[in-house]
Design an enzyme around this catalytic site. Structure first.
Site, PDB file in Angstrom:
ATOM      1  N   CYS A 120       2.191   2.934   2.402  1.00 34.62           N
ATOM      2  CA  CYS A 120       3.288   3.000   3.373  1.00 34.62           C
ATOM      3  C   CYS A 120       3.934   1.644   3.618  1.00 34.62           C
ATOM      4  CB  CYS A 120       2.793   3.606   4.684  1.00 34.62           C
ATOM      5  SG  CYS A 120       2.127   5.275   4.501  1.00 34.62           S
TER       6      CYS A 120
ATOM      7  N   GLU B 212       3.035  -1.287   4.641  1.00 35.53           N
ATOM      8  CA  GLU B 212       2.770  -2.147   5.792  1.00 35.53           C
ATOM      9  C   GLU B 212       1.576  -3.072   5.582  1.00 35.53           C
ATOM     10  OE1 GLU B 212      -0.252   1.055   6.753  1.00 35.53           O
ATOM     11  OE2 GLU B 212       1.599   0.816   5.622  1.00 35.53           O
TER      12      GLU B 212
ATOM     13  N   ASN C 171       0.834  -1.200   0.000  1.00 38.95           N
ATOM     14  CA  ASN C 171       0.000   0.000   0.000  1.00 38.95           C
ATOM     15  C   ASN C 171       0.869   1.250   0.000  1.00 38.95           C
ATOM     16  OD1 ASN C 171       0.924  -0.528   2.666  1.00 38.95           O
ATOM     17  ND2 ASN C 171      -0.618   0.882   3.457  1.00 38.95           N
TER      18      ASN C 171
END
Length: 778
Positions: free
Chosen positions: A421, A423, A419
């Protein structure tokens, strides 16, 4: 304004009494307006963090003067607006139970917010009317979220509404930004993260532009896999033309992101991912750059984030080349000529000829068939990556094989991207019964469980369970922008529970980052977080049923997340004894054995934990971000709400204990940019404990990541901090992380400003790295 206004706000009426100069402030009260007084107090933060606390209380007082004095009245005033965002169902629930909600809500808790927190709430989270006037208080927003989670279904669960409100308003937990934005509204898109896989046909290419724009408008952050798009100049048999490759498509998504901002509250946020074998890899690596040929010709796309999906095979070839054991040869392909490379992964890392390495097998099959379109070396790719990292801090690095082999949902399909970021790791695909990955996020405040006699692991386990139930309800109550997002979320029911305040825990308990005690505690905390989530998810499965993709999952076979690490050889089997010792018997081998047996019977959620950035949560509560060390002991935080001075209160308290918080020390701290390493009047033990993220050996961050990663269902936003842009230093931690089995190689690589011509470029890098990826930011 009352006569003793400042004295009242500085007293223990609103919490602890503040260490401020009342005579000085009383004089300022006479001269300044309320807004000027807030700015004045904020500027005095360098003297003591209590001045910032007072500024926050002033800001809360200011807000309370202009907003309704009860929750139901605030809702009534909003509902009466001609363009009200509130849903009729939400308003009806509030009116029906207004006596309960109005009597329970505690507006004095607003005074617990930090200055950065209250200003962030005002700017971003609190609902406004069409003229931009704030219509609610922070406590109203917390109650609104709680009602959205437990009051919008078939049954209004008052008990859970009040419990969730308490957890939010006491800052024990936080929910993600889209949940705060959209709870209780007519279109409640509550999910944070969306994963899309772009197919190599014109219809789908444009569909993904539309889908990403719609998602972004609702506050979601987006990760797109581009690995299936044919390379530049590839032949298109249907038209007889040649493909433009990924460059123009990335520019199109870049323009879409700039247009489709998140409800006008913040910019849109997309990340694009590519595998390293793709023929257009060097074009991809140049597109984020702020300097260079593409930038000069305006052919770059610097507003997007970029990520690399890195297989074990590449890391093996790179390591061999670094150590002169091989020539580093790396073949490039176009996916139309070498299909499915992004859809397979290596289940094992073994070099044995019978090892389950589907990616390696297919890659070398295509090499033997001479399907490659180019040849380079692993070093050339990593050098091109690093040149971009120096300027903008990314592309991120995700270790493709580790992510897939350690996924509870590996039976569903190959995870091709992450995604915004890096994570969240959910399988997604287009075509028949398309699934577009979705994840709902929340975080637990680790500092909330600090006790005089140590750490309250039982409290953390309970809070993690509460958040699990919250997020599971959000899956059912939220709005989905596409049928493919709804299908994915309902089938897998993934959630992502993160943390913030780990550095606060260590500082409060006087534990040094990187010490054996700190690494053991990091492991135990995340073990407790995972345990609490899994335990509650099992309970929910008994009540509501397992997620539909549960059969065939690792959990259905009695394998917990750390068991997948043991199976891969990246975690020693004795981890249970180590966790039992650190938690002082709260989590024992028996605890985990019982959890495995229960998991076989059913689990409600396909994923449970994901460690995201938490700048907004940290800002609101005055705690440090996620699992990171302090980035500085004194700095200015720049957000959409303005600039705020942040001072490390733990350091100040430690220095006050030994009578060292003096004007001379304050000046030295200011001149050193928040570092105390060269302030020799401060004892070495304190200087050692308050090393900033840049001042400590970056291998420490890798070792901490390796300790917590086995208890993370998805992945983590792992940052690194360097003084100078030296490739050898960065490669050291990347290779170490890969060898330890990490799922994320790197999120951002931050560099300090350098000298000469490099200085401006690296400063731009800092600006890009520090920009808030707020879609999954809490």
């Amino acid at each position: 304004m009352e006569t003793f206004f400042i004295e009242t706000l500085a007293s223990d009426v609103y919490g602890k009494a503040l260490n401020v100069d009342l005579d000085r402030l009383s004089q300022a009260q006479i001269k300044y307006t309320l807004q000027e007084l807030i700015s004045y107090c904020s500027a005095l933060t360098i003297l003591h963090y209590d001045y910032s606390t007072l500024a926050a209380r002033l800001s809360v007082y200011q807000l309370h003067q202009s907003t309704a004095s009860s929750f139901s009245k605030a809702v009534r005033l909003q509902a009466a607006q001609s363009c009200s965002r509130l849903s009729p169902q939400f308003v009806d629930v509030v009116y029906k139970y207004k006596a309960i909600f109005d009597s329970y809500i505690d507006y004095s808790r607003d005074y617990k917010l930090s200055l950065l927190g209250i200003e962030t709430m005002k700017n971003s989270y609190l609902l406004k009317n069409k003229d931009g006037v704030i219509m609610e208080r922070p406590q109203d927003a917390y109650m609104r979220v709680a009602i959205m989670i437990y009051g919008m279904g078939k049954v209004v669960n008052i008990k859970m509404i009040l419990l969730t409100y308490d957890l939010l308003s006491r800052h024990i937990i936080t929910h993600a930004s889209p949940t705060m934005f959209n709870a209780g509204t007519k279109k409640p898109q509550l999910s944070s993260c969306f994963l899309l896989n772009v197919n190599d046909n014109l219809e789908n290419l444009y569909d993904m532009v539309k889908t990403a724009g719609i998602i972004s408008g609702g506050g979601g952050g987006i990760g797109l896999c581009l690995s299936g798009i044919r390379a530049k100049n590839s032949f298109i048999s249907g038209s007889g033309l040649r493909s433009n490759g990924i460059q123009n498509y990335i520019m199109l998504q870049n323009a879409s992101q700039c247009y489709a901002n998140q409800g006008g509250l913040r910019p849109g946020a997309y990340a694009v991912y590519l595998e390293l074998w793709h023929q257009d890899i060097f074009t991809f690596l140049e597109m984020p750059r702020l300097k260079g040929q593409m930038a000069e010709q305006r052919l770059n796309a610097p507003n997007l984030k970029y990520g690399l999906w890195v297989p074990d095979l590449f890391m093996e070839i790179l390591e061999d080349q670094i150590h002169n054991r091989g020539d580093g040869r790396w073949y490039l392909f176009s996916p139309d000529q070498a299909p499915n490379l992004h859809k397979v992964f290596d289940l094992e890392r073994s070099q044995h000829e019978n090892a389950h390495r589907e990616f390696k097998k297919l890659y070398y099959q295509y090499v033997a068939e001479k399907r490659y379109t180019g040849v380079t070396t692993a070093k050339e790719i990593i050098k091109a990556w690093f040149k971009t990292v120096i300027q903008v801090g990314n592309p991120y690095i995700g270790f493709k094989d580790a992510i897939n082999r350690k996924s509870n949902l590996s039976h569903v399909g190959t995870i091709t991207n992450s995604n915004l970021c890096i994570e969240v790791t959910i399988p997604c695909w287009e075509g028949d019964k398309a699934e577009q990955g979705v994840c709902n996020l929340a975080a637990v405040n680790l500092a909330a469980f600090i006790r005089e006699n140590g750490y309250d692991y039982r409290g953390l386990i309970e809070a993690s369970g509460n958040v699990t139930e919250n997020l599971d309800n959000i899956i059912d109550n939220g709005y989905y922008p596409t049928e493919a997002t709804r299908r994915s979320n309902m089938r897998h029911r993934p959630i992502g529970i993160g943390v913030f305040g780990l550095a606060d825990v260590f500082a409060s308990l006087k534990i040094k980052f990187g010490s054996p005690e700190a690494i053991a505690m990091d492991e135990a905390i995340h073990a407790a977080l995972y345990y609490g989530a899994m335990r509650r998810s099992i309970e929910l499965a008994k009540e509501k049923g397992s997620h539909p993709s549960f059969p065939g999952s690792a959990a259905s076979k009695g394998l917990l997340q750390p068991d997948l690490w043991v199976r891969c050889g990246d975690l020693i089997p004795s981890w249970e004894e180590r966790v039992a010792q650190t938690t002082q018997g709260v989590l024992t081998r028996k605890s985990w054995r019982q959890l495995r047996l229960a998991a076989i019977q059913g689990v409600r959620n396909g994923y449970l934990t994901a460690l995201m950035p938490t700048a907004t949560s940290s800002n609101s509560t005055g705690k440090n971000e996620c699992f990171e060390p302090f980035t500085s002991n004194l700095y200015t935080r720049r957000t959409l709400s303005g600039e705020f001075i942040v001072l490390n209160k733990y350091l100040i308290d430690d220095l006050k204990e030994i009578n060292l918080w003096t004007e001379a020390i304050q000046l030295q701290l200011l001149n050193a940019g928040g570092s105390i390493q060269h302030i020799l009047d401060i004892p070495a033990e304190i200087r050692d404990r308050y090393k900033t993220s840049r001042e400590m050996n970056q291998k420490i961050l890798t070792k901490h990541a390796a300790a917590r990663n086995p208890f993370v269902s998805q992945s983590m936003s792992l940052n690194y901090y360097f003084y100078e842009p030296e490739l050898s230093q960065v490669l050291t931690v990347l290779v170490l992380g890969w060898k330890k089995g990490l799922t994320t190689g790197s999120y951002y690589c931050h560099f300090s400003p350098g000298a000469g011509t490099q200085k401006k470029i690296i400063r731009n890098s800092e600006k890009a790295c520090n920009a808030d990826c707020e879609a999954c930011l809490l």
